[in-house]
Design a protein around this motif. Structure first.
Motif, short mmCIF file in Angstrom:
data_model
loop_
_atom_site.label_atom_id
_atom_site.label_comp_id
_atom_site.label_asym_id
_atom_site.label_seq_id
_atom_site.Cartn_x
_atom_site.Cartn_y
_atom_site.Cartn_z
N ASP A 184 -15.38 16.79 -18.45
CA ASP A 184 -15.68 18.17 -18.82
C ASP A 184 -14.55 18.80 -19.64
N ASN A 185 -13.32 18.38 -19.34
CA ASN A 185 -12.17 18.96 -20.04
C ASN A 185 -11.59 18.03 -21.10
N GLN A 186 -12.25 16.89 -21.28
CA GLN A 186 -11.83 15.90 -22.28
C GLN A 186 -10.35 15.55 -22.12
N LEU A 187 -10.01 15.16 -20.89
CA LEU A 187 -8.62 14.80 -20.58
C LEU A 187 -8.46 13.29 -20.60
N ASP A 188 -7.26 12.85 -20.86
CA ASP A 188 -6.93 11.43 -20.83
C ASP A 188 -6.17 11.13 -19.54
N ILE A 189 -6.91 11.05 -18.44
CA ILE A 189 -6.30 10.80 -17.13
C ILE A 189 -7.07 9.70 -16.42
N ASP A 190 -6.42 9.15 -15.39
CA ASP A 190 -7.06 8.14 -14.55
C ASP A 190 -7.66 8.86 -13.34
N PRO A 191 -8.97 8.87 -13.20
CA PRO A 191 -9.58 9.60 -12.07
C PRO A 191 -9.30 8.97 -10.71
N GLN A 192 -8.72 7.78 -10.69
CA GLN A 192 -8.41 7.12 -9.43
C GLN A 192 -6.96 7.31 -9.00
N ASN A 193 -6.17 7.94 -9.83
CA ASN A 193 -4.75 8.13 -9.53
C ASN A 193 -4.58 9.32 -8.59
N ILE A 194 -4.02 9.08 -7.40
CA ILE A 194 -3.88 10.16 -6.42
C ILE A 194 -2.85 11.19 -6.85
N LEU A 195 -2.00 10.85 -7.82
CA LEU A 195 -1.01 11.83 -8.31
C LEU A 195 -1.67 12.94 -9.12
N ASN A 196 -2.91 12.74 -9.53
CA ASN A 196 -3.66 13.79 -10.23
C ASN A 196 -4.49 14.65 -9.28
N MET A 197 -4.53 14.27 -8.01
CA MET A 197 -5.41 14.95 -7.05
C MET A 197 -4.63 15.97 -6.25
N GLY A 198 -5.27 16.46 -5.20
CA GLY A 198 -4.67 17.46 -4.33
C GLY A 198 -5.57 18.69 -4.21
N GLY A 199 -5.49 19.34 -3.07
CA GLY A 199 -6.24 20.58 -2.87
C GLY A 199 -7.74 20.41 -2.69
N ALA A 217 0.82 -1.21 0.00
CA ALA A 217 0.00 0.00 0.00
C ALA A 217 0.85 1.26 0.00
N LEU A 218 2.09 1.17 0.48
CA LEU A 218 2.97 2.33 0.51
C LEU A 218 3.26 2.89 -0.87
N THR A 219 3.30 2.02 -1.87
CA THR A 219 3.78 2.43 -3.20
C THR A 219 2.67 2.54 -4.24
N GLN A 220 1.43 2.25 -3.87
CA GLN A 220 0.35 2.29 -4.85
C GLN A 220 -0.14 3.72 -5.06
N ASN A 221 -0.56 4.03 -6.27
CA ASN A 221 -1.09 5.35 -6.59
C ASN A 221 -2.58 5.33 -6.92
N ASP A 222 -3.13 4.15 -7.08
CA ASP A 222 -4.57 4.01 -7.31
C ASP A 222 -5.28 4.10 -5.96
N LEU A 223 -6.19 5.05 -5.83
CA LEU A 223 -6.85 5.31 -4.56
C LEU A 223 -7.54 4.07 -4.01
N LYS A 224 -8.24 3.36 -4.84
CA LYS A 224 -8.98 2.19 -4.38
C LYS A 224 -8.06 1.01 -4.07
N ARG A 225 -6.97 0.88 -4.81
CA ARG A 225 -6.04 -0.22 -4.53
C ARG A 225 -5.33 -0.01 -3.20
N ILE A 226 -5.06 1.23 -2.84
CA ILE A 226 -4.47 1.51 -1.52
C ILE A 226 -5.41 1.02 -0.43
N LEU A 227 -6.69 1.34 -0.58
CA LEU A 227 -7.67 0.91 0.42
C LEU A 227 -7.86 -0.60 0.38
N ALA A 228 -7.73 -1.19 -0.80
CA ALA A 228 -7.87 -2.64 -0.90
C ALA A 228 -6.76 -3.35 -0.14
N TYR A 229 -5.54 -2.89 -0.34
CA TYR A 229 -4.43 -3.50 0.40
C TYR A 229 -4.52 -3.19 1.89
N SER A 230 -5.08 -2.05 2.21
CA SER A 230 -5.34 -1.76 3.61
C SER A 230 -6.30 -2.77 4.21
#
Length: 547
Positions: free
Chosen positions: A238-253, A174-187
């Motif tokens: 809304d912005n037609q982006l190619d991103i993973d909405p579950q990746n915590i590296l895209n989040m913040g704030g 869980a320390l190294t995962q960036n997928d929000l749900k996978r972190i919780l899964a390993y938790s």
């Protein structure tokens, strides 16, 4: 799941056990048009079938020796299972317990059958909250609790070792995962490891206590994750982006834009870490204290189990605070790559907020005990205590909670310093062996693919080739031979048999046509014919006499 809780008949228990797995299989593959979801639900289904085979073997073994399917009857009377376990070494009993553990390992995602649970995150997040809180993974630990008296000391020690290893291993991943749900899964896998370890060290009540408290804060965290992912998906669309909405590296704030979600997420995280005034503190400290008390009367090697459990708490605090900081603190990292992105975030209506608030309240100590730091005073712990299982006060009841709390706070502060103040992506070298080990999930999936999946597929392809080329080829050869023989028979029938019959009919018809010429109805012709015949006869007689 409700029937699984109240049923006392092992066959009916097995039926509802299967239905829980089947329901989870359907829920995991809810997005059936998505290939990863289909692969995930098949993986969960197959790995749980391995555990179900173990449970079936255990049921058959117990019925063969006790001639009853009633769970209660197994533990009552002079010939009860608990008497057999305590008095002798019996091979079938070890086989039955191994089958039970196999079932628990599959349902509750324990080593070595734990790899299906992270992939199960392909299902809807509300389904993930359900599976991780109230159903599926809870069924394994609950089964362990229902048949707990059938395990002897050796088997319980094995449970403690596997549970401790699972908790530690999942926490490192869980320390190294960036997928929000996978972190919780390993938790979840890690916390379930605590429960299995607790069963192994004799902390039966604390194990079930933690199973219940974990349901509240893990359900809360998954619902929080669902709201965050939902909002990130809106930004992406809304912005037609190619991103993973579950990746915590895209989040913040998100702390400022989703204040209620942030507050309840912090409460759930503190309960997951096990800080004072939370329900997680009560149940987890009970496990740790009883683990140290269990180890003190054994060899020093057994002390590794509670020590690794404490290390796992440090790791838990680290990855939980990492998640909170990445999701809610600082600035949205998505804007660094896409500065023109328009961000419109809303926490949703009261339908979203009310469950979060209720679950957050249940993550605090008053719901379980009036004493915020004493798990033995919890009504749930008292109600789940085994008969004659009294808890004696010792120095561990003071030292362990204080030490663990200090360790957790230190880990939380260090993590916050690294990820918020210093803005580091990770405190680890991403090329280091330990980081790669954790990032690749200890290579379990790769090992299973190489050692099990690929050989099985190779055997399947070989059997398929043998079926297509040999068996089907032999059948096709017989079919072609039959067709050739039928063509020969048809030609023989048409040209020889039918030809011979046609020849006979032609001969008869020719003779008839020839004879018909003599039947013209003229007497003169008949007399002339008779004369010719008589002359021919006389001529033949004269010629024969001369010869």
């Amino acid at each position: 799941m409700l029937a699984l809780v109240v049923i006392d008949n092992m066959v009916l228990f097995y039926v509802f056990w299967e239905l829980v797995g089947f329901s989870s299989y359907l829920l995991i593959g809810f997005w059936f048009t998505r290939d990863k979801a289909v692969q995930a639900n098949k993986k969960a289904f197959i790995m749980n079938r391995l555990g179900d085979i173990g449970l079936l073997i255990a049921i058959i073994s117990l019925f063969a020796h006790f001639h009853t399917l009633d769970i209660t009857q197994l533990f009552i009377g002079k010939d009860a299972l608990v008497t057999v376990v305590n008095n002798s070494f019996i091979t079938w009993q070890y086989i039955a317990c191994a089958g039970i553990f196999l079932a628990v390992a599959a349902k509750s995602a324990q080593f070595p059958l734990h790899t299906w649970l992270p992939d199960a995150m392909e299902g809807p997040t509300s389904v993930s909250a359900l599976i991780h809180a109230a159903t599926m993974v809870a069924a394994g630990v609950f089964l362990l609790g229902r048949v707990y008296p059938m395990f002897n000391s050796t088997e319980l020690t094995i449970l403690a070792i596997i549970g401790c290893f699972t908790a530690f291993m999942a926490a490192t991943i869980a320390l190294t995962q960036n997928d929000l749900k996978r972190i919780l899964a390993y938790s979840t896998i890690s916390q379930l490891g605590y429960m299995v370890m607790a069963m192994g060290v004799g902390a039966y009540s604390s194990s079930l206590f933690h199973l219940i408290t974990h349901a509240f804060f893990k359900c809360l965290l998954f619902l929080v994750a669902g709201i965050v992912i939902h909002q990130m998906a809106h930004i992406r669309d809304d912005n037609q982006l190619d991103i993973d909405p579950q990746n915590i590296l895209n989040m913040g704030g998100l702390q400022k834009k989703m204040p209620l979600t942030f507050v309840v997420a912090v409460i759930g995280s503190l309960a997951l870490i096990g800080l004072p005034f939370t329900s997680g503190y009560l149940s987890k400290d009970g496990i740790l204290i009883q683990a140290f008390e269990w180890a003190k009367d054994k060899n020093d090697i057994y002390l590794l189990i509670p020590l690794f459990a404490v290390i796992t708490i440090f790791l838990t605090a680290f990855y939980v605070i990492r998640l909170i900081v990445k999701v809610f603190f600082g600035d949205m990292r998505l804007l660094e790559k896409h500065p023109a992105t328009k961000v419109h975030i809303d926490e949703g209506g009261w339908q979203y907020k009310l469950p979060l608030v209720l679950l957050a309240i249940c993550c605090l100590f008053p719901f379980f005990s009036v004493n915020p730091v004493g798990y033995v005073h919890s009504w749930l712990f008292t109600g789940l205590s085994l008969p004659g299982n009294s808890i004696e006060e010792s120095m561990y009841h003071t030292v362990i909670p204080i030490a663990v709390t200090i360790l957790s706070l230190a880990a939380m502060y260090w993590t916050y310093t690294i990820y918020n103040k210093q803005k580091k992506a990770t405190p680890f070298s991403q090329t280091a062996f330990l980081f790669r080990l954790a990032a690749n999930e200890w290579y379990f999936d790769k090992a299973y693919n190489r050692l099990l999946v690929k050989p099985v597929l190779a055997v399947g392809r070989s059997v398929f080739w043998f079926d297509r080329k040999v068996i089907d080829g032999f059948i096709h050869l017989i079919a072609k031979t039959g067709m050739a023989l039928s063509k020969v028979a048809a030609w023989t029938d048409q040209h020889i048999i039918d030809g011979f019959l046609t020849l006979l009919t032609d001969i008869v018809q020719g003779i008839g046509n020839f004879a018909r010429k003599f039947q013209n109805g003229k007497v003169q012709y008949y007399l002339f014919s008779m004369l010719v015949i008589i002359l021919a006869v006389f001529t033949f007689i004269l010629l024969r006499n001369e010869i």
